[in-house]
Design a protein around this motif. Structure first.
Motif, PDB file in Angstrom:
ATOM      1  N   THR A  96       0.828  -1.203   0.000  1.00  0.00           N
ATOM      2  CA  THR A  96       0.000   0.000   0.000  1.00  0.00           C
ATOM      3  C   THR A  96       0.862   1.252   0.000  1.00  0.00           C
TER       4      THR A  96
ATOM      5  N   ASN B 190      -4.342   9.162   0.701  1.00  0.00           N
ATOM      6  CA  ASN B 190      -4.216   8.652   2.068  1.00  0.00           C
ATOM      7  C   ASN B 190      -3.735   7.209   2.150  1.00  0.00           C
ATOM      8  N   LEU B 191      -3.124   6.705   1.087  1.00  0.00           N
ATOM      9  CA  LEU B 191      -2.601   5.348   1.136  1.00  0.00           C
ATOM     10  C   LEU B 191      -1.418   5.245   2.093  1.00  0.00           C
TER      11      LEU B 191
ATOM     12  N   ALA C 219      -3.034   4.487   5.402  1.00  0.00           N
ATOM     13  CA  ALA C 219      -3.482   3.092   5.429  1.00  0.00           C
ATOM     14  C   ALA C 219      -2.291   2.149   5.584  1.00  0.00           C
TER      15      ALA C 219
ATOM     16  N   CYS D 279      -7.877  -2.782  11.307  1.00  0.00           N
ATOM     17  CA  CYS D 279      -7.060  -2.606  10.095  1.00  0.00           C
ATOM     18  C   CYS D 279      -7.895  -2.809   8.835  1.00  0.00           C
TER      19      CYS D 279
ATOM     20  N   SER E 227      -7.980   0.820   7.199  1.00  0.00           N
ATOM     21  CA  SER E 227      -7.131   0.830   6.001  1.00  0.00           C
ATOM     22  C   SER E 227      -7.910   0.371   4.784  1.00  0.00           C
TER      23      SER E 227
ATOM     24  N   LEU F 126      -9.709   3.287   3.255  1.00  0.00           N
ATOM     25  CA  LEU F 126      -8.836   4.201   2.510  1.00  0.00           C
ATOM     26  C   LEU F 126      -8.372   3.584   1.198  1.00  0.00           C
ATOM     27  N   ILE F 127      -8.040   2.308   1.226  1.00  0.00           N
ATOM     28  CA  ILE F 127      -7.600   1.619   0.005  1.00  0.00           C
ATOM     29  C   ILE F 127      -8.761   1.515  -0.979  1.00  0.00           C
TER      30      ILE F 127
ATOM     31  N   ALA G 274     -14.189   3.800   8.207  1.00  0.00           N
ATOM     32  CA  ALA G 274     -12.907   4.228   8.779  1.00  0.00           C
ATOM     33  C   ALA G 274     -13.025   4.580  10.268  1.00  0.00           C
TER      34      ALA G 274
END
Length: 117
Positions: free
Chosen positions: A21, A33-34, A37, A71, A75, A78-79, A93
């Motif tokens: 990521t 925002n990776l 994450a 997670c 994450s 965001l991903i 999130a």
């Protein structure tokens, strides 16, 4: 599969996905925002690895479950948003963030309890 192996597997997957990521965020999809994450995944991969090897630690299964769920939600949101340009589901999130915080509190509480033999 034993609990410590399952937690260890989760640590390895979180670490690998975290590095991937961060790489995608640095080279292909910037400003999504990776990096956040990836960092959440990497930090919690280390925490999961410590839990996998914490013999006698009370509540380690619950702590690990909260970390993995957090997670995935935090994450993952965001991903997913970077890849699909839409949200996973409302409040994914923040729900993941709350799970991560609760996971850390569970680690703290578990460390206060008497250790199992």
């Amino acid at each position: 599969m034993s609990l410590h192996r399952l937690i260890g597997l989760s640590a390895g997957v979180a670490g690998a996905v975290g590095v991937a990521t961060l790489a995608v965020g640095a080279h292909a999809v910037t400003g999504a925002n990776l990096d956040v994450a990836g960092n959440i995944l990497l930090f919690h991969a280390v925490a999961l690895l410590a839990l996998a090897n914490a013999n006698g630690q009370r509540l380690r299964g619950l702590s690990a479950l909260l970390f993995v769920a957090g997670c995935l939600l935090f994450s993952g949101e965001l991903i997913f948003k970077a890849a699909m340009a839409r949200t996973l589901f409302p409040m994914a999130a923040p729900s993941g963030g709350i799970a991560l915080i609760l996971g850390w509190f569970t680690v703290a509480i578990g460390s206060l309890l008497p250790r199992r033999p």
